[in-house]
Design a protein around this motif. Structure first.
Motif, short mmCIF file in Angstrom:
data_model
loop_
_atom_site.label_atom_id
_atom_site.label_comp_id
_atom_site.label_asym_id
_atom_site.label_seq_id
_atom_site.Cartn_x
_atom_site.Cartn_y
_atom_site.Cartn_z
N MET A 54 0.84 -1.20 0.00
CA MET A 54 0.00 0.00 0.00
C MET A 54 0.87 1.25 0.00
O MET A 54 0.70 2.16 -0.78
N ASN A 55 1.91 1.23 0.89
CA ASN A 55 2.79 2.39 1.01
C ASN A 55 3.79 2.47 -0.12
O ASN A 55 4.98 2.34 0.08
N GLN A 56 3.32 2.73 -1.32
CA GLN A 56 4.29 2.71 -2.43
C GLN A 56 5.08 4.01 -2.51
O GLN A 56 6.10 4.05 -3.14
N ILE A 57 4.59 5.09 -1.88
CA ILE A 57 5.36 6.33 -1.87
C ILE A 57 5.95 6.55 -0.48
O ILE A 57 5.24 6.52 0.53
N ARG A 58 7.26 6.73 -0.44
CA ARG A 58 7.90 7.01 0.85
C ARG A 58 8.51 8.40 0.83
O ARG A 58 9.09 8.83 -0.17
N ILE A 59 8.37 9.08 1.94
CA ILE A 59 8.97 10.41 2.09
C ILE A 59 10.20 10.26 2.99
O ILE A 59 10.15 9.59 4.02
N VAL A 60 11.31 10.87 2.56
CA VAL A 60 12.56 10.76 3.32
C VAL A 60 13.16 12.16 3.46
O VAL A 60 13.09 12.96 2.52
N ALA A 61 13.71 12.46 4.62
CA ALA A 61 14.41 13.74 4.80
C ALA A 61 15.55 13.51 5.78
O ALA A 61 15.50 12.59 6.61
N ASP A 62 16.59 14.35 5.71
CA ASP A 62 17.63 14.22 6.71
C ASP A 62 17.18 14.91 7.99
O ASP A 62 16.16 15.61 8.02
N SER A 63 17.94 14.71 9.06
CA SER A 63 17.46 15.14 10.38
C SER A 63 17.51 16.65 10.58
O SER A 63 17.04 17.16 11.60
N SER A 64 18.04 17.40 9.60
CA SER A 64 17.98 18.85 9.73
C SER A 64 16.53 19.34 9.65
O SER A 64 16.24 20.49 9.98
N ALA A 65 15.61 18.47 9.23
CA ALA A 65 14.20 18.84 9.12
C ALA A 65 13.49 18.85 10.47
O ALA A 65 12.32 19.23 10.55
N ASP A 66 14.18 18.44 11.54
CA ASP A 66 13.57 18.42 12.89
C ASP A 66 12.29 17.60 12.93
O ASP A 66 11.38 17.90 13.71
N THR A 67 12.20 16.60 12.07
CA THR A 67 10.94 15.85 11.97
C THR A 67 11.24 14.36 12.11
O THR A 67 11.98 13.79 11.31
N LEU A 68 10.66 13.76 13.16
CA LEU A 68 10.93 12.35 13.42
C LEU A 68 9.84 11.46 12.86
O LEU A 68 10.08 10.29 12.57
N SER A 69 8.63 12.02 12.72
CA SER A 69 7.55 11.21 12.15
C SER A 69 6.53 12.13 11.50
O SER A 69 6.47 13.32 11.80
N LEU A 70 5.75 11.57 10.59
CA LEU A 70 4.68 12.30 9.92
C LEU A 70 3.46 11.40 9.95
O LEU A 70 3.57 10.20 9.72
N GLU A 71 2.31 12.01 10.20
CA GLU A 71 1.10 11.22 10.39
C GLU A 71 0.62 10.54 9.11
O GLU A 71 0.54 11.16 8.05
N ALA A 72 0.31 9.27 9.22
CA ALA A 72 -0.40 8.52 8.18
C ALA A 72 0.29 8.47 6.81
O ALA A 72 -0.38 8.37 5.79
N VAL A 73 1.61 8.60 6.80
CA VAL A 73 2.36 8.38 5.56
C VAL A 73 3.61 7.59 5.92
O VAL A 73 3.97 7.48 7.09
N SER A 74 4.27 7.05 4.90
CA SER A 74 5.51 6.34 5.15
C SER A 74 6.64 7.36 5.13
O SER A 74 6.92 7.98 4.11
N PHE A 75 7.29 7.56 6.28
CA PHE A 75 8.32 8.59 6.40
C PHE A 75 9.53 8.06 7.14
O PHE A 75 9.39 7.38 8.16
N VAL A 76 10.72 8.39 6.66
CA VAL A 76 11.94 8.02 7.38
C VAL A 76 12.85 9.24 7.49
O VAL A 76 13.09 9.94 6.51
N SER A 77 13.34 9.50 8.69
CA SER A 77 14.32 10.56 8.92
C SER A 77 15.71 9.94 8.94
O SER A 77 15.94 8.93 9.61
N VAL A 78 16.64 10.53 8.19
CA VAL A 78 18.00 10.00 8.13
C VAL A 78 18.91 10.92 8.94
O VAL A 78 19.06 12.10 8.62
N PRO A 79 19.50 10.39 10.02
CA PRO A 79 20.23 11.27 10.94
C PRO A 79 21.60 11.71 10.44
O PRO A 79 22.35 10.91 9.88
N LEU A 80 21.92 12.97 10.65
CA LEU A 80 23.32 13.42 10.57
C LEU A 80 23.94 13.07 11.91
O LEU A 80 23.25 12.65 12.85
N THR A 81 25.26 13.26 12.02
CA THR A 81 25.89 13.02 13.31
C THR A 81 26.65 14.26 13.74
O THR A 81 27.10 15.05 12.92
N ILE A 82 26.74 14.41 15.05
CA ILE A 82 27.43 15.56 15.63
C ILE A 82 28.53 15.00 16.52
O ILE A 82 28.28 14.12 17.34
N ARG A 83 29.74 15.47 16.30
CA ARG A 83 30.86 14.98 17.11
C ARG A 83 31.34 16.09 18.03
O ARG A 83 31.60 17.21 17.57
#
Ligand code: X90
Length: 278
Positions: A1-30
């Motif tokens: 069903m979830n044929q469209i996925r939304i992806v953003a890096d973690s600069s978007a301050d967004t960990l989840s989005l309601e009722a869609v397939s979403f993945v946040s990709v983290p940057l790293t801070i040293r």
């Protein structure tokens, strides 16, 4: 069903989005020897507190091709929004991942968008795409809608310190020096090229907040959505929200704490304001 996925890096301050397939990709801070991954488990407050008192070297790094590929998963269509390519390698790496993904899976499509911005402006773009998804828009239509919408969004920032930006070569030391002076805040915007453009120096919070409002109006804000990311500055974010809602009682305004990447660069007291323009 979830044929469209939304992806953003973690600069978007967004960990989840309601009722869609979403993945946040983290940057790293040293910070010194310690590495912070900018995902849901990061204690942003603890990291910011440590940075405040630390004289250690600190830096950030973008995700690898493999991390982007893992985020694409096995989706037929991916819409992937990155932090500005002018200041980060994220976009390039996401593009390599797109190439690999499309070659490995003929027929699958990835649309990688360079936001030329960060934080709350990306958040607006993500909200727009997820609304389109929920309305059942197809991939092509979603991409088109996103392209139109992003011409009508903007980002302002208000910073009390630009130390981490300068230390990591994202602004010149000279440009950063004003923000180091006690009580001086630098107001700027994401330029059309996707880097930091300084607009004014403000003394005192009250003046700074009205400068934000008048800049928003100059850039064509007329009562649309506003997203405010703050670094340890709940009071400033609330004061700005109040100022905006007095001027635009119908406006949809949301303020929230920034996640790791934006907090690292915006530093304590920083505000990032994404908004819709006419
Ligand atoms: O690849 C990496 O390591 C990430 C580098 C990111 C550098 C810039 C982050 C800026 C965060 C600071 C104020 C807003 C600037 C907006 C300019 C487009 C937030």
């Amino acid at each position: 069903m979830n044929q469209i996925r939304i992806v953003a890096d973690s600069s978007a301050d967004t960990l989840s989005l309601e009722a869609v397939s979403f993945v946040s990709v983290p940057l790293t801070i040293r910070v010194g020897e310690q590495e912070y991954v900018d995902d849901a488990s990061l204690d942003v407050e603890q990291m910011t507190a440590r940075l405040l008192h630390s004289r250690e070297r600190s830096s950030t790094a973008c995700p690898s091709v493999g991390e982007w590929l893992a985020a694409f998963g096995d989706a037929e269509y991916v819409i992937c929004i990155t932090i500005t390519s002018t200041l980060s390698g994220c976009h390039n790496v996401a593009n390599s991942a797109r190439q690999t993904y499309e070659e490995a899976h003929p027929g699958r499509r990835v649309y990688v968008v360079d936001s030329l911005s960060t934080g709350p402006e990306i958040r607006l773009l993500l909200e727009k795409v997820s609304e389109g998804c929920r309305r059942g828009l197809e991939f092509e239509a979603l991409c088109k809608e996103l392209d139109t919408y992003r011409r009508h969004t903007a980002l302002l920032f208000l910073l009390e310190s630009m130390h981490n930006l300068a230390n990591n070569g994202r602004v010149s030391r000279l440009a950063a020096s004003a923000a180091g002076i006690l009580g001086i805040r630098v107001l700027g915007r994401a330029s059309d090229k996707g880097d930091l453009e300084q607009l004014a120096r403000c003394r005192g919070e009250k003046k700074a907040l009205s400068a934000i409002l008048s800049q928003m109006q100059q850039q064509g804000y007329c009562g649309g959505r506003v997203r405010i990311g703050h670094c340890q500055n709940e009071a400033g974010a609330q004061a700005l929200t109040a100022l905006l809602s007095t001027a635009y009682p119908q406006a949809d305004i949301l303020a929230y704490p920034s996640r790791g990447l934006c907090s690292f660069y915006a530093e304590r007291g920083g505000l990032l304001v994404g908004f819709e323009t006419a």
